[in-house]
Design a protein around this motif. Sequence first.
Motif, PDB file in Angstrom:
ATOM      1  N   GLU A  13       0.842  -1.189   0.000  1.00 18.33           N
ATOM      2  CA  GLU A  13       0.000   0.000   0.000  1.00 18.33           C
ATOM      3  C   GLU A  13       0.880   1.242   0.000  1.00 18.33           C
ATOM      4  O   GLU A  13       1.781   1.366   0.833  1.00 18.33           O
ATOM      5  CB  GLU A  13      -0.905   0.011   1.229  1.00 18.33           C
ATOM      6  CG  GLU A  13      -1.927  -1.123   1.252  1.00 18.33           C
ATOM      7  CD  GLU A  13      -2.760  -1.132   2.524  1.00 18.33           C
ATOM      8  OE1 GLU A  13      -2.442  -0.343   3.446  1.00 18.33           O
ATOM      9  OE2 GLU A  13      -3.711  -1.920   2.599  1.00 18.33           O
ATOM     10  N   GLU A  14       0.626   2.123  -0.928  1.00 20.58           N
ATOM     11  CA  GLU A  14       1.390   3.361  -1.014  1.00 20.58           C
ATOM     12  C   GLU A  14       0.681   4.451  -0.225  1.00 20.58           C
ATOM     13  O   GLU A  14      -0.516   4.679  -0.403  1.00 20.58           O
ATOM     14  CB  GLU A  14       1.564   3.792  -2.467  1.00 20.58           C
ATOM     15  CG  GLU A  14       2.440   5.026  -2.636  1.00 20.58           C
ATOM     16  CD  GLU A  14       2.686   5.378  -4.094  1.00 20.58           C
ATOM     17  OE1 GLU A  14       3.511   6.266  -4.363  1.00 20.58           O
ATOM     18  OE2 GLU A  14       2.029   4.753  -4.958  1.00 20.58           O
ATOM     19  N   VAL A  15       1.426   5.104   0.655  1.00 18.47           N
ATOM     20  CA  VAL A  15       0.881   6.193   1.466  1.00 18.47           C
ATOM     21  C   VAL A  15       1.593   7.476   1.063  1.00 18.47           C
ATOM     22  O   VAL A  15       2.770   7.661   1.379  1.00 18.47           O
ATOM     23  CB  VAL A  15       1.088   5.917   2.975  1.00 18.47           C
ATOM     24  CG1 VAL A  15       0.486   7.065   3.794  1.00 18.47           C
ATOM     25  CG2 VAL A  15       0.471   4.586   3.363  1.00 18.47           C
ATOM     26  N   PRO A  16       0.910   8.385   0.335  1.00 15.97           N
ATOM     27  CA  PRO A  16       1.547   9.638  -0.100  1.00 15.97           C
ATOM     28  C   PRO A  16       1.947  10.508   1.085  1.00 15.97           C
ATOM     29  O   PRO A  16       1.185  10.670   2.037  1.00 15.97           O
ATOM     30  CB  PRO A  16       0.452  10.314  -0.940  1.00 15.97           C
ATOM     31  CG  PRO A  16      -0.501   9.222  -1.296  1.00 15.97           C
ATOM     32  CD  PRO A  16      -0.476   8.267  -0.131  1.00 15.97           C
ATOM     33  N   LEU A  17       3.160  11.005   1.027  1.00 16.39           N
ATOM     34  CA  LEU A  17       3.642  11.947   2.029  1.00 16.39           C
ATOM     35  C   LEU A  17       3.962  13.272   1.352  1.00 16.39           C
ATOM     36  O   LEU A  17       3.781  13.427   0.144  1.00 16.39           O
ATOM     37  CB  LEU A  17       4.880  11.384   2.727  1.00 16.39           C
ATOM     38  CG  LEU A  17       4.674  10.044   3.470  1.00 16.39           C
ATOM     39  CD1 LEU A  17       6.001   9.554   4.039  1.00 16.39           C
ATOM     40  CD2 LEU A  17       3.644  10.180   4.568  1.00 16.39           C
ATOM     41  N   THR A  18       4.457  14.225   2.115  1.00 19.06           N
ATOM     42  CA  THR A  18       4.713  15.563   1.568  1.00 19.06           C
ATOM     43  C   THR A  18       5.734  15.528   0.440  1.00 19.06           C
ATOM     44  O   THR A  18       5.523  16.092  -0.633  1.00 19.06           O
ATOM     45  CB  THR A  18       5.213  16.500   2.680  1.00 19.06           C
ATOM     46  OG1 THR A  18       4.248  16.531   3.730  1.00 19.06           O
ATOM     47  CG2 THR A  18       5.396  17.918   2.128  1.00 19.06           C
TER      48      THR A  18
END
Length: 226
Positions: free
Chosen positions: A47-52
């Motif tokens: 699962e990809e979790v977008p960060l800043t």
Amino acid sequence: MVSSPSYSFSEAIKLHFGIQLAKHEAMRHDVGYLLKAMSKAGVIRLEEVPLTRNSSWRIPAAEMLAAHNAVLLQGLFPEPKVVIKLFTSVTERRKYAQLARELLLEPKSVAGLVLVHKSLLDFLALLESDADLKTHKLANPFPDALPQIGLADYGGNLLRVLAAQTASLSMGDNMMLHYLSGELEQAYTCASTLVSDNALLQQYRTLIIREYEQAKEFDDLLDFLR
């Protein structure tokens, strides 16, 4: 709806092996590289979790067993492409399992350097079966420390350690140790002079020569285009 749990790479390694991944930078890099390669190949789902600035990757609970098995296999076969083969092809997996058994258990090979214990035998037995490595948990053949940590001075590579500890390896052993360590040129050098009646070694000799020639053709093409 309650979402299914997921785990960071560090959380997964802590749960499976009791290891603080943040304290082992080389292993942190290798595990991340392996799991992302497996995800790209469609072997496991992350699962990809977008960060800043970039993205973080997490392992769904349903993929945790596969991640556990992948990390154990990496301890013996450090190349991601080999680990992927072990998950996707029973035929290929049995070849590697046979090779691992010969390297680790045969008294005239590098086997005598490894303490044989039940977990190693169970590990090899499952590899030799047709069980799905995404649903059947491998026994941990490294009860004291994963090679990724215990053999950090050798790049976490058990096969390289075995090669370094003996001067009596056959040409076939050397060829396979280099190949499984990702050292294609050295493996090709051994394969070019190998003479053996062993069917498994003959198959890998052909594979190594073909892979080396394909890689060299690609390098030559890049040089031509520069």
